[in-house]
Design a protein around this motif. Structure first.
Motif, PDB file in Angstrom:
ATOM      1  N   TYR A  50     -32.110 -30.787  38.043  1.00 36.64           N
ATOM      2  CA  TYR A  50     -32.740 -30.985  36.746  1.00 36.64           C
ATOM      3  C   TYR A  50     -31.660 -30.884  35.677  1.00 36.64           C
ATOM      4  O   TYR A  50     -30.552 -30.402  35.945  1.00 36.64           O
ATOM      5  CB  TYR A  50     -33.861 -29.960  36.507  1.00 36.64           C
ATOM      6  CG  TYR A  50     -33.366 -28.528  36.485  1.00 36.64           C
ATOM      7  CD1 TYR A  50     -33.004 -27.923  35.283  1.00 36.64           C
ATOM      8  CD2 TYR A  50     -33.230 -27.792  37.656  1.00 36.64           C
ATOM      9  CE1 TYR A  50     -32.519 -26.620  35.251  1.00 36.64           C
ATOM     10  CE2 TYR A  50     -32.748 -26.487  37.636  1.00 36.64           C
ATOM     11  CZ  TYR A  50     -32.397 -25.912  36.434  1.00 36.64           C
ATOM     12  OH  TYR A  50     -31.920 -24.631  36.407  1.00 36.64           O
TER      13      TYR A  50
ATOM     14  N   LEU B  31     -33.229 -29.706  44.672  1.00 38.26           N
ATOM     15  CA  LEU B  31     -33.725 -30.456  43.526  1.00 38.26           C
ATOM     16  C   LEU B  31     -32.820 -30.204  42.331  1.00 38.26           C
ATOM     17  O   LEU B  31     -32.355 -29.076  42.117  1.00 38.26           O
ATOM     18  CB  LEU B  31     -35.158 -30.018  43.189  1.00 38.26           C
ATOM     19  CG  LEU B  31     -36.160 -30.174  44.336  1.00 38.26           C
ATOM     20  CD1 LEU B  31     -37.453 -29.465  44.019  1.00 38.26           C
ATOM     21  CD2 LEU B  31     -36.419 -31.650  44.604  1.00 38.26           C
TER      22      LEU B  31
ATOM     23  N   CYS C  49     -29.828 -26.695  39.480  1.00 36.75           N
ATOM     24  CA  CYS C  49     -30.031 -26.885  40.922  1.00 36.75           C
ATOM     25  C   CYS C  49     -31.003 -25.841  41.457  1.00 36.75           C
ATOM     26  O   CYS C  49     -30.811 -24.643  41.235  1.00 36.75           O
ATOM     27  CB  CYS C  49     -28.679 -26.774  41.621  1.00 36.75           C
ATOM     28  SG  CYS C  49     -28.770 -26.824  43.411  1.00 36.75           S
TER      29      CYS C  49
ATOM     30  N   CYS D  72     -35.775 -25.542  47.487  1.00 33.20           N
ATOM     31  CA  CYS D  72     -37.170 -25.375  47.870  1.00 33.20           C
ATOM     32  C   CYS D  72     -37.184 -25.154  49.384  1.00 33.20           C
ATOM     33  O   CYS D  72     -36.636 -25.971  50.136  1.00 33.20           O
ATOM     34  CB  CYS D  72     -37.961 -26.631  47.491  1.00 33.20           C
ATOM     35  SG  CYS D  72     -39.729 -26.508  47.839  1.00 33.20           S
TER      36      CYS D  72
ATOM     37  N   LEU E  93     -39.373 -29.959  36.995  1.00 34.87           N
ATOM     38  CA  LEU E  93     -39.457 -30.353  38.402  1.00 34.87           C
ATOM     39  C   LEU E  93     -40.896 -30.596  38.862  1.00 34.87           C
ATOM     40  O   LEU E  93     -41.138 -30.874  40.033  1.00 34.87           O
ATOM     41  CB  LEU E  93     -38.795 -29.283  39.279  1.00 34.87           C
ATOM     42  CG  LEU E  93     -37.291 -29.124  39.051  1.00 34.87           C
ATOM     43  CD1 LEU E  93     -36.761 -27.929  39.835  1.00 34.87           C
ATOM     44  CD2 LEU E  93     -36.542 -30.392  39.428  1.00 34.87           C
TER      45      LEU E  93
ATOM     46  N   GLU F  72     -35.078 -28.348  50.630  1.00 31.16           N
ATOM     47  CA  GLU F  72     -34.889 -29.466  49.710  1.00 31.16           C
ATOM     48  C   GLU F  72     -34.089 -28.956  48.526  1.00 31.16           C
ATOM     49  O   GLU F  72     -34.321 -27.841  48.052  1.00 31.16           O
ATOM     50  CB  GLU F  72     -36.249 -30.005  49.246  1.00 31.16           C
ATOM     51  CG  GLU F  72     -36.150 -31.246  48.400  1.00 31.16           C
ATOM     52  CD  GLU F  72     -37.517 -31.804  48.023  1.00 31.16           C
ATOM     53  OE1 GLU F  72     -37.527 -32.847  47.347  1.00 31.16           O
ATOM     54  OE2 GLU F  72     -38.557 -31.207  48.363  1.00 31.16           O
TER      55      GLU F  72
ATOM     56  N   GLN G 238     -43.335 -28.445  39.124  1.00 32.18           N
ATOM     57  CA  GLN G 238     -43.749 -27.394  40.051  1.00 32.18           C
ATOM     58  C   GLN G 238     -44.629 -26.350  39.374  1.00 32.18           C
ATOM     59  O   GLN G 238     -44.514 -26.124  38.175  1.00 32.18           O
ATOM     60  CB  GLN G 238     -42.515 -26.695  40.632  1.00 32.18           C
ATOM     61  CG  GLN G 238     -41.613 -27.601  41.427  1.00 32.18           C
ATOM     62  CD  GLN G 238     -42.274 -28.133  42.685  1.00 32.18           C
ATOM     63  OE1 GLN G 238     -42.929 -27.401  43.410  1.00 32.18           O
ATOM     64  NE2 GLN G 238     -42.104 -29.417  42.935  1.00 32.18           N
TER      65      GLN G 238
ATOM     66  N   SER H 264     -31.772 -31.395  53.374  1.00 31.69           N
ATOM     67  CA  SER H 264     -31.184 -32.004  52.188  1.00 31.69           C
ATOM     68  C   SER H 264     -29.992 -32.838  52.602  1.00 31.69           C
ATOM     69  O   SER H 264     -29.352 -32.605  53.618  1.00 31.69           O
ATOM     70  CB  SER H 264     -30.749 -30.925  51.200  1.00 31.69           C
ATOM     71  OG  SER H 264     -29.644 -30.229  51.693  1.00 31.69           O
TER      72      SER H 264
END
Length: 162
Positions: free
Chosen positions: A29, A27, A140, A143, A44, A25, A46, A2
Motif C-alpha cells: 500500500y 500486500l 508492506c 496476510c 487494503l 500473501e 480489510q 507470495s
C-alpha cells in the motif's frame, strides 16, 4: 505463496515464510497515504479487526515483549503485564525500536527481529481464518493464518486489548 521477483526486495519476515514454505500473501500500500493502522486496513480493503499492529514494550524486569493488537485498539498495559508475568509494562521509546528490533516505527513486524522476544497477540485473532500484520517495512503487510505465524515465532494469545 507470495511471489517476489527480486530477492533483495524481501524483508526478513518474507524470507522466514518463504524458507518455511508456509502459505502467505504479501500486500503493498502507499505508506505516505495510509499512516494509521485503520488507514492501512482501509487501503487494503480489510476489516480493521483482522489487521494487527506490532508494539514493543519493556517490563519492570527489563525484559522486552512484543504485543499485537487490532489496529483500532489499544494495548491495555495492565493486561499485557499480566500476560507476560510482569509487575508492569511500558512502551519502549520510539528511538529504541530500530537498535532493539532492526525495524522502524510503522514497519515493525513480529517476525525477523534482531532477537526473539516473548510475543502475544490479542485473543480476537483466533476469530479469523487469516490475519494481517507488518511485513517488515512501511507499505508492506503480510496476510497469513495465525497458526502459520505461530510456526515461525512463538505467539501466545491473550486478552490484551483495552
Amino acid at each position: 505463496m507470495s511471489k517476489h521477483d527480486k530477492a533483495q526486495d524481501k524483508t526478513n519476515a518474507m524470507r522466514m515464510f518463504d524458507a518455511a514454505g508456509l502459505p502467505h500473501e504479501v500486500l503493498f500500500y502507499d505508506a505516505e497515504a495510509a499512516v494509521s493502522g485503520a488507514e492501512v486496513a482501509a487501503a487494503l480493503g480489510q476489516d480493521p479487526d483482522q489487521v494487527f499492529k506490532t508494539l514493543v514494550t519493556v517490563g519492570k524486569s527489563g525484559e522486552h515483549y512484543v504485543f499485537m493488537v487490532p489496529v483500532e485498539g489499544e494495548l491495555n498495559l495492565k493486561k499485557a503485564a499480566s500476560a507476560a508475568g510482569e509487575k508492569s509494562i511500558a512502551m519502549i521509546k520510539s528511538r529504541e525500536l530500530l537498535p532493539l528490533t532492526g525495524y522502524i516505527h510503522g514497519g515493525c513486524s513480529p517476525l525477523g527481529m534482531k532477537k526473539v522476544f516473548p510475543t502475544f497477540i490479542d485473543e480476537t485473532a483466533i476469530l479469523f481464518d487469516t490475519i494481517m500484520y507488518s511485513g517488515g517495512r512501511r507499505g508492506c503487510q503480510i496476510c497469513s493464518s495465525l497458526s502459520d505465524l505461530q510456526k515461525l515465532v512463538d505467539v501466545q494469545t491473550a486478552d490484551i486489548t483495552a
